[in-house]
Scaffold this active site. Structure first.
Site: not given
Ligand code: EPZ
Length: 449
Positions: A48-49, A141, A146, A330, A422
């Site tokens: 994803k990242n 968030c 952030r 993460d 997500r």
């Protein structure tokens, strides 16, 4: 209200549910029955990242780009909406994403940008390609404030003028000129944003105190395949020589997701199971593997395959999240959830974000004994987790609740799946395929025909 049971998120787009559903009663939930050791083989999806940044980098060329091994997750669908809102044409066919950014305009669409902080990654490419960008301020968030001050400072150093007014960031640059940029901290996104802008600036840019994550190397490789000239990604100093003309289109396959692989490995360990994960690039997750081995898991790596199983009871750990190559933030919520079942007291320190312990309250509802003081959580184990109705506050907190549900006695019902969707491609389906008793329930009223 009838319930339609599906084993995974591939049967609907999370966006349709979220944007058209009413209150809590009509959003999907995950029901997990704990106590089953997971056994079998699971495919790890694309990272994803990495993919979100490669999608942003595709704006640097008018020519078509193809990105392969793309996970079908909410953030990818959201980034597609951002790119299409800028005028690009996108289509996702299976795990292959086609992007053509022939005719762009500089104003990013409000709603998808506010959904996802990573939208800010289009700033560098748009300033480089169009000399202008207008984008809503990305909010904070659940895991903390952030800010994007390092992104903006870097773009200003390249010659952009940046205004922040009325909740928008407006950048302009008649020409971007290479510069030496020192980051106060190794920001992943800021490093990537500057790499993309500098790739088409005039002259050389040097980024010092750059982030070193594997996803940064992906951005370097992608842009170099487009004709860019970047070197040093993966170290704290990255050199970019701006190319005079436009970049070209590219056909690129994304690396596997090291955080999904780590999450699945934790699921294997916490359930007392035996999982084989592929593909995995073990060099991208060495500290995660080391910590799981220290906790008592057995791990065997062969080429791009990792087998993980548990030998006896889990042992407590000291975990300190750090920028890469440190222990990834993460993975902190997921391993913390696992440590509630370890034989002893663990200390988990979160150094990257200011409030990434939102999952602790929900784990306590399941019987976990955890005390949090600022950025330090003390986890006293072992405790007998019991199933409960819990709510996810963010992506990795949702994953932590799945981990806890696999270990808990009885049934856990997890709300807030829009967070999980997500960043994980059909996690429920993948876990069910290796024996987890996990079911995604989607209220029939919520499905938009
Ligand atoms: C990326 O976010 C990841 N997201 C995050 O993953 C990950 O947690 C983070 O890197 C750190 O590894 C994506 O790649 C899409 P940062 P990013 O800039 O780029 C502060 C997940 O769960 N900071 O390295 O936003 C910031 O507040 C997500 O997949 C500034 O102060 O992370 C944070 O405390 C969550 N000013 C720290 O740096 C800035 O201008 C790290 O942020 C930028 C960042």
């Amino acid at each position: 209200m009838g319930w339609r049971v599906t084993l995974g998120s591939s049967t609907f787009s999370p966006f349709r549910i979220k944007r058209h559903a009413g209150g809590n009663g009509t959003l999907p939930t995950l029901t997990v029955e704990g106590g089953t050791p997971l056994k079998g083989e699971v495919r790890v999806s694309g990272a994803k990242n990495a993919v979100l940044k490669l999608m942003a980098a595709s704006l640097l060329t008018k020519e078509p780009c193809v990105v392969r091994n793309v996970p079908r997750i909410g953030d990818v669908f959201n980034m597609i909406e951002v790119l299409e809102g800028l005028g690009a044409r996108c289509s996702l066919d299976g795990d292959v994403l086609y992007i053509e950014a022939r005719d762009l305009h500089p104003e990013a669409p409000l709603e998808p940008v506010r959904e996802m902080r990573a939208s800010v990654q289009v700033m560098g490419p748009l300033l480089g390609r169009l000399g202008e960008v207008k984008i809503a301020q990305p909010g904070g968030c659940a895991i903390g404030a952030r800010p994007v001050d390092l992104h903006l400072a870097g773009l200003r150093a390249l010659g952009a003028t940046i205004e922040e007014r009325h909740g928008f960031i407006h950048g302009r640059a008649a020409k971007l000129v290479g510069s030496e940029i020192h980051f106060d901290l190794p920001s992943v996104g800021a490093t990537e944003n500057i790499m993309m802008a500098a790739a088409v600036a005039e002259g050389e840019t040097v980024i010092r105190n750059a982030a070193r994550e594997p996803e940064i190397i992906e951005v370097q490789n992608f842009i170099n395949c487009m004709g860019g000239r970047i070197r040093g990604a993966g170290t704290d100093t990255i050199r970019i020589v701006g190319v005079g003309g436009p970049l070209r289109g590219v056909d690129y396959t994304v690396i596997p997701d090291r955080i999904e692989a780590g999450t699945l490995a934790v699921c294997a360990a916490v359930s007392g199971g035996d999982l084989t994960l592929r593909p995995v690039i073990v060099e991208h997750m060495e500290l995660v593997v080391a910590k799981l081995a220290e906790a008592g898991a057995a791990i065997e790596v062969r080429d791009e395959t990792m087998r993980i199983w548990r030998k006896g009871k889990l042992k407590p750990l000291q975990i300190r999240s750090q920028p890469y190559p440190g222990f990834p933030t993460d993975m902190q919520p997921q391993i913390l959830a696992m440590l509630t079942t370890a034989e002893g007291t663990s200390i988990v320190t979160e150094t990257v974000y200011s409030s990434r312990f939102k999952h602790v309250d929900e784990l306590r509802r399941m019987g976990a004994d955890i005390t949090v003081d600022g950025r330090v959580a003390v986890v006293r184990g072992p405790c007998e987790l019991t199933g409960a109705r819990v709510e996810a506050s963010d992506l990795r907190a949702a994953a932590a609740l799945v981990v806890a549900g696999l270990a808990a006695e009885g049934e856990t019902v997890i709300e807030g799946l829009q967070h999980l969707d997500r960043g994980y491609e059909d996690l429920a389906g993948k876990l069910a395929s290796v024996g987890a008793r996990i079911v995604r329930r989607v209220p029939s009223e919520a499905i938009v025909p």
